[in-house]
Design an enzyme around this catalytic site. Sequence first.
Site, mmCIF file in Angstrom:
data_model
loop_
_atom_site.group_PDB
_atom_site.id
_atom_site.type_symbol
_atom_site.label_atom_id
_atom_site.label_comp_id
_atom_site.label_asym_id
_atom_site.label_seq_id
_atom_site.Cartn_x
_atom_site.Cartn_y
_atom_site.Cartn_z
ATOM 1 N N CYS A 3 -8.916 7.409 6.871
ATOM 2 C CA CYS A 3 -8.573 6.112 7.475
ATOM 3 C C CYS A 3 -8.592 6.173 8.993
ATOM 4 O O CYS A 3 -9.043 5.230 9.661
ATOM 5 C CB CYS A 3 -7.223 5.626 6.957
ATOM 6 S SG CYS A 3 -5.852 6.760 7.291
ATOM 7 N N HIS A 56 -0.781 6.303 6.857
ATOM 8 C CA HIS A 56 -1.920 5.374 6.870
ATOM 9 C C HIS A 56 -2.082 4.794 8.271
ATOM 10 O O HIS A 56 -1.166 4.819 9.086
ATOM 11 C CB HIS A 56 -1.706 4.249 5.855
ATOM 12 C CG HIS A 56 -2.930 3.438 5.555
ATOM 13 N ND1 HIS A 56 -4.175 3.996 5.402
ATOM 14 C CD2 HIS A 56 -3.104 2.087 5.388
ATOM 15 C CE1 HIS A 56 -5.053 3.064 5.130
ATOM 16 N NE2 HIS A 56 -4.430 1.882 5.128
ATOM 17 N N ASP A 61 -8.045 -3.306 7.116
ATOM 18 C CA ASP A 61 -7.591 -2.100 6.424
ATOM 19 C C ASP A 61 -8.820 -1.339 5.931
ATOM 20 O O ASP A 61 -9.619 -1.880 5.169
ATOM 21 C CB ASP A 61 -6.686 -2.470 5.251
ATOM 22 C CG ASP A 61 -5.978 -1.265 4.650
ATOM 23 O OD1 ASP A 61 -6.477 -0.129 4.803
ATOM 24 O OD2 ASP A 61 -4.921 -1.453 4.010
#
Length: 577
Positions: A359, A490, A511
């Site tokens: 991520c 995250h 996202d």
Amino acid sequence: MLSCDICGETVTSELDMKSHLLIVHMENEVICPFCKLSGVNYDEVCFHIETAHFEHNELERNLEKTNKIQYGTSDNRKDNSQQCRMDVNSSMPSACASNPKISAQILPEDSTLKHKAFYSENLTESRKPRSKGKQCNLSLIKGSIYDTMYSPPECPFCGETEDCSQDMETHVKTKHANFLDTAVEDCDQPLYDCPMCGLICTNYHILQEHVDLHLEESNFRQGMERIQCSRDLELAHQLQQEEDQKRRSEESIQERDEFQKLQQQYGLDGSGGYKQQHLRSLEREVNHGRMPPSEFHRRKADMMESLAVGIDDGKTRTSGIIEALYRYYQNAAPDVRRVWLSAVLDHFHSSYGDKGWGCGYRNFQMLLSSLLQNDAYDDCLKGMSIPCIPKIQSMIEDAWREGFDPQGASQLNNKLQGTKAWIGACEIYTLLTSLRVKCRIVDFHKSTGPLGTHPRLFEWILNYYSSEREGGPKVLCTSKPPIYLQHQGHSRTVIGIEERKNRTLCLLIFDPGCPSREMQKLLKQDMEASSLKQLRKFVGNLKHKQYQIVAVEGVLTAEEKTARRQASQVFIAEKIP
């Protein structure tokens, strides 16, 4: 141990002392109190006194009549006198000594003188005080009135003197009853109680020895208790050491397991990096029948080519979303009062090679896609394309080698390539600064609102995108780059903010975990409001304990870059509050 007061002999018990007194000092040894005759029994010494010391017996009888004290019986003395007269073995002077007249008539003058001298000698001897060591018999004390008349009677045990024989007898019975065969019950003898067991003693010396035995026993018991206590302490210490060792071993195993889990979670377990994971994922798809072998080989070739040139293959990119959002807010969203959007950028999501850990890299690609479309950053990013994830890892390692963030480099073992290591706000800041992109880290390290919310974070982002909140169009596309948003586990990218008619704020977020098929729904001409649900995040939706953002603010000069490299030796973020 008990010591005889007469002869000094020591015995071990009271019973032995009584036996000693009876045998040694009362039965076997009888001494004449006048001439020290010994070696005879009691009857023989009485006969000797009646015959050889007649004058003393007369004096004794007179004293008995005067004081009315009875010692012995007259019958015994008469019998002894008759026996003396009838004894053929006795000498004439001794036999006639009972009658002074006869002795004066029969004995010659020299014999009388000798007898007087003998009497005087015995009288003088009898007046000498006897020491404690002299052997004596209580029976002789009862029968001897001579000592009472000529000298104060002396106790054979302690040497104390009394006025008369009766007092001496009482003294012996009361003070030395323990040396007699039977105790005297009718005398006023002091008794001593043991304070520890209640035993009654008639002598304080005996009591003292008895108490000493108690103390010795108590000391022995205390010593044994101390030894037992010491052994118990040693055992307890040993058990505690074993328990501590077992606990440390269990903690060590637990820490090792947790560390291995963290290594695996953060991609530092040595299981390979982007390339290895990508190939294993493709093989899994083939094995499950979800991908034909031909597709496997085609994708593998594309991946190898992308890794070779260091440029992302673009298979996870979605472009044009900012433009679609601008059109939507212009024509719809009646509950929105105003909205600010970042500069144009592309959305990147995770692929087979970085699913579960990439991520941070994908958010950097989003941010960089916006900077590459902004002319203000052409000077520092000239000729650059969107790099693939292994290339981004290589660029961060190059920044570490330049001297940026040595602490962060040490935590990741100075190596990212070939691993699945996670990166966060510090690595994004280090990479952008090494590219001469001016940015800042802001740490919202604790909640600033009720129920663990962060309203200060929303206010800061609103101020970043908007200098004027009042007036202007409903939808404003700013030139500000998107914001990198990091929280535990995250990271995402903030691409705008809404101000609702009720004055609440709502972030618009990309996202990297959202796949392309979902993002492409935002590109439709008739976009529905429900499609924005995956982008909108209200204050109540962000409740992590801590958030960090990386905001781009321009371009650095070479001098500023050097200064920031020095400052990154000890990394300090701006904290709010």
